[in-house]
Design a protein around this motif. Structure first.
Motif, PDB file in Angstrom:
ATOM      1  N   TYR A 249      35.931 -27.399  19.788  1.00  0.00           N
ATOM      2  CA  TYR A 249      35.182 -27.640  18.557  1.00  0.00           C
ATOM      3  C   TYR A 249      34.050 -26.634  18.487  1.00  0.00           C
ATOM      4  CZ  TYR A 249      32.053 -29.947  15.224  1.00  0.00           C
ATOM      5  OH  TYR A 249      31.234 -30.225  14.154  1.00  0.00           O
ATOM      6  N   GLY A 250      33.708 -26.169  17.285  1.00  0.00           N
ATOM      7  CA  GLY A 250      32.619 -25.212  17.147  1.00  0.00           C
ATOM      8  C   GLY A 250      32.200 -25.051  15.709  1.00  0.00           C
ATOM      9  N   PHE A 251      31.270 -24.125  15.481  1.00  0.00           N
ATOM     10  CA  PHE A 251      30.732 -23.874  14.140  1.00  0.00           C
ATOM     11  C   PHE A 251      30.910 -22.401  13.796  1.00  0.00           C
ATOM     12  CE2 PHE A 251      27.080 -22.629  11.428  1.00  0.00           C
ATOM     13  CZ  PHE A 251      27.397 -23.390  10.304  1.00  0.00           C
ATOM     14  N   ASP A 252      31.616 -22.146  12.698  1.00  0.00           N
ATOM     15  CA  ASP A 252      31.812 -20.786  12.204  1.00  0.00           C
ATOM     16  C   ASP A 252      30.634 -20.436  11.298  1.00  0.00           C
ATOM     17  OD1 ASP A 252      32.543 -18.432  10.964  1.00  0.00           O
ATOM     18  OD2 ASP A 252      34.613 -19.018  10.596  1.00  0.00           O
TER      19      ASP A 252
ATOM     20  N   SER B 197      51.464  -9.145  12.168  1.00  0.00           N
ATOM     21  CA  SER B 197      50.110  -9.137  11.630  1.00  0.00           C
ATOM     22  C   SER B 197      49.356 -10.355  12.135  1.00  0.00           C
ATOM     23  CB  SER B 197      50.154  -9.145  10.096  1.00  0.00           C
ATOM     24  OG  SER B 197      48.850  -9.051   9.556  1.00  0.00           O
ATOM     25  N   ILE B 198      48.066 -10.171  12.408  1.00  0.00           N
ATOM     26  CA  ILE B 198      47.210 -11.241  12.930  1.00  0.00           C
ATOM     27  C   ILE B 198      46.119 -11.556  11.918  1.00  0.00           C
ATOM     28  CG2 ILE B 198      45.523 -11.878  14.704  1.00  0.00           C
ATOM     29  CD1 ILE B 198      47.000 -10.126  16.665  1.00  0.00           C
ATOM     30  N   ASP B 199      45.815 -12.836  11.781  1.00  0.00           N
ATOM     31  CA  ASP B 199      44.655 -13.254  11.000  1.00  0.00           C
ATOM     32  C   ASP B 199      44.244 -14.644  11.458  1.00  0.00           C
ATOM     33  OD1 ASP B 199      42.575 -13.033   9.279  1.00  0.00           O
ATOM     34  OD2 ASP B 199      43.744 -13.117   7.435  1.00  0.00           O
ATOM     35  N   SER B 200      43.070 -15.087  10.986  1.00  0.00           N
ATOM     36  CA  SER B 200      42.556 -16.396  11.377  1.00  0.00           C
ATOM     37  C   SER B 200      42.118 -17.178  10.145  1.00  0.00           C
ATOM     38  CB  SER B 200      41.372 -16.258  12.344  1.00  0.00           C
ATOM     39  OG  SER B 200      40.258 -15.683  11.683  1.00  0.00           O
ATOM     40  N   GLN B 201      41.989 -18.472  10.329  1.00  0.00           N
ATOM     41  CA  GLN B 201      41.561 -19.373   9.253  1.00  0.00           C
ATOM     42  C   GLN B 201      40.725 -20.488   9.873  1.00  0.00           C
ATOM     43  OE1 GLN B 201      44.495 -22.156   7.566  1.00  0.00           O
ATOM     44  NE2 GLN B 201      43.898 -21.439   5.541  1.00  0.00           N
ATOM     45  N   SER B 202      39.486 -20.630   9.425  1.00  0.00           N
ATOM     46  CA  SER B 202      38.627 -21.709   9.903  1.00  0.00           C
ATOM     47  C   SER B 202      38.874 -22.961   9.082  1.00  0.00           C
ATOM     48  CB  SER B 202      37.149 -21.305   9.809  1.00  0.00           C
ATOM     49  OG  SER B 202      36.871 -20.224  10.667  1.00  0.00           O
ATOM     50  N   VAL B 203      39.024 -24.095   9.757  1.00  0.00           N
ATOM     51  CA  VAL B 203      39.301 -25.356   9.071  1.00  0.00           C
ATOM     52  C   VAL B 203      38.369 -26.441   9.606  1.00  0.00           C
ATOM     53  CG1 VAL B 203      41.711 -24.885   8.510  1.00  0.00           C
ATOM     54  CG2 VAL B 203      41.140 -25.822  10.746  1.00  0.00           C
ATOM     55  N   LYS B 204      37.982 -27.338   8.713  1.00  0.00           N
ATOM     56  CA  LYS B 204      37.139 -28.459   9.106  1.00  0.00           C
ATOM     57  C   LYS B 204      37.963 -29.463   9.908  1.00  0.00           C
ATOM     58  CE  LYS B 204      34.269 -28.126   4.938  1.00  0.00           C
ATOM     59  NZ  LYS B 204      33.814 -28.849   3.731  1.00  0.00           N
ATOM     60  N   ASN B 205      37.269 -30.258  10.703  1.00  0.00           N
ATOM     61  CA  ASN B 205      37.955 -31.366  11.356  1.00  0.00           C
ATOM     62  C   ASN B 205      37.579 -32.657  10.639  1.00  0.00           C
ATOM     63  OD1 ASN B 205      35.362 -31.887  12.221  1.00  0.00           O
ATOM     64  ND2 ASN B 205      35.997 -32.443  14.294  1.00  0.00           N
TER      65      ASN B 205
ATOM     66  N   LYS C  40      32.388 -26.404  10.317  1.00  0.00           N
ATOM     67  CA  LYS C  40      32.415 -27.054  11.627  1.00  0.00           C
ATOM     68  C   LYS C  40      33.842 -27.509  11.906  1.00  0.00           C
ATOM     69  CE  LYS C  40      27.688 -28.837  11.385  1.00  0.00           C
ATOM     70  NZ  LYS C  40      26.843 -30.069  11.400  1.00  0.00           N
ATOM     71  N   GLY C  41      34.399 -27.063  12.993  1.00  0.00           N
ATOM     72  CA  GLY C  41      35.764 -27.463  13.321  1.00  0.00           C
ATOM     73  C   GLY C  41      36.437 -26.485  14.243  1.00  0.00           C
ATOM     74  N   ARG C  42      37.617 -26.026  13.838  1.00  0.00           N
ATOM     75  CA  ARG C  42      38.405 -25.128  14.664  1.00  0.00           C
ATOM     76  C   ARG C  42      38.877 -23.929  13.853  1.00  0.00           C
ATOM     77  NH1 ARG C  42      42.052 -29.941  17.403  1.00  0.00           N
ATOM     78  NH2 ARG C  42      40.515 -30.622  18.938  1.00  0.00           N
ATOM     79  N   LYS C  43      39.407 -22.961  14.560  1.00  0.00           N
ATOM     80  CA  LYS C  43      39.913 -21.756  13.920  1.00  0.00           C
ATOM     81  C   LYS C  43      41.370 -21.570  14.317  1.00  0.00           C
ATOM     82  CE  LYS C  43      37.082 -18.323  13.433  1.00  0.00           C
ATOM     83  NZ  LYS C  43      36.227 -17.120  13.701  1.00  0.00           N
ATOM     84  N   ARG C  44      42.206 -21.328  13.306  1.00  0.00           N
ATOM     85  CA  ARG C  44      43.623 -21.062  13.525  1.00  0.00           C
ATOM     86  C   ARG C  44      43.848 -19.559  13.577  1.00  0.00           C
ATOM     87  NH1 ARG C  44      45.158 -24.872   8.419  1.00  0.00           N
ATOM     88  NH2 ARG C  44      45.057 -26.925   9.468  1.00  0.00           N
ATOM     89  N   PHE C  45      44.410 -19.092  14.665  1.00  0.00           N
ATOM     90  CA  PHE C  45      44.853 -17.708  14.767  1.00  0.00           C
ATOM     91  C   PHE C  45      46.374 -17.708  14.730  1.00  0.00           C
ATOM     92  CE2 PHE C  45      40.611 -17.253  16.450  1.00  0.00           C
ATOM     93  CZ  PHE C  45      40.221 -15.986  16.055  1.00  0.00           C
TER      94      PHE C  45
END
Length: 258
Positions: free
Chosen positions: A112-115, A96-104, A121-126
């Protein structure tokens, strides 16, 4: 680590370097204790307790193992051992795949980016996990990366052995579409199944709760509450380290497999 956990991981560590000159001796068990302490408590490296090894030594070994792929090898071998211990094939056939956006924490780095959806603002974990919730593949990328793009990348990062055995991948509606399913099929031959919500409000989705539980396990480590790492590969290594600790507890007899 307990003695039982140390006996599990000790054979997986690289042998001492051979060569001329004075042999450098270091207690690798204390190296691991320092890494796991930092993960669990979320302190900066220089704040490691003084009764452990010098923080410079602990960090040097963690970074060296990450660069040489040792951390990845240890993680994958432990995952196979956990699967075998509960009567499963070493390599998963479903995931199963999912993602989680986390602040830096201010160290933006190149990734680096903005969800806009989560306003983070930060990164996304897949992450791609098996049916036990154990990590198969992990990707740290800019937070504005789309679900489908990140999903393709995390599938592409799988080890060849895992890629060859995976037959089915569950995803949520953010990954639906013929193009995503087609690319995943070309990369690993797996079929993509979208698990849709059937009613409004909070509902435990079949199979999808497994990957959410993995994010819950990761959140028990304060170092992963934000993305504190400048380099995305170090962030990925931290996630692998958290899963290594979890699997060692299971194989060492401290924790039952859920």
């Amino acid at each position: 680590m307990t003695d039982q956990e140390w006996e599990v991981i000790r054979p997986l560590l690289p042998p001492p370097r051979q060569g001329r000159g004075r042999k450098w001796e270091v207690d690798e068990r204390e190296i691991l204790n320092g890494i796991f302490y930092q993960l669990r408590n979320g302190c900066i490296w220089s704040d490691l307790p003084t009764d452990l090894l010098a923080w410079q030594t602990v960090y040097k070994y963690f970074r060296r193992w990450q660069r040489k792929g040792v951390w990845q090898q240890i993680h994958d071998q432990l995952r196979q051992s956990v699967r075998v211990s509960v009567g499963k094939n070493p390599h998963a056939s479903a995931g199963s795949i999912d993602s989680q956006s986390v602040k830096n924490d201010g160290k933006k780095g190149e990734v680096y980016g903005f969800d806009g959806g989560k306003l983070i603002k930060g990164r996304k974990r897949f992450i791609l996990v098996d049916t036990l919730g154990l990590l198969i593949s992990v990707l740290m990328i800019n937070a504005n990366c789309s679900e489908q793009k990140g999903g393709v990348f995390v599938v592409h990062k799988m080890a060849p052995a895992d890629s060859g055995s995976l037959q089915l991948i569950w995803v949520d509606q953010g990954y639906q579409g013929e193009n995503f399913a087609r690319v995943v099929g070309q990369l690993c031959g797996a079929t993509v199944e979208v698990v849709k919500r059937s009613e409004a409000g909070f509902v435990i989705l079949p199979k999808r709760w497994i990957v959410e539980r993995t994010f819950g396990w990761l959140s028990q480590n304060r170092r992963l509450s934000k993305d504190y790492e400048l380099l995305p590969e170090m962030s990925e290594a931290m996630i692998q380290g958290a899963m290594i600790r979890l699997m060692l507890q299971r194989l060492g007899g401290q924790q039952e497999v859920i």
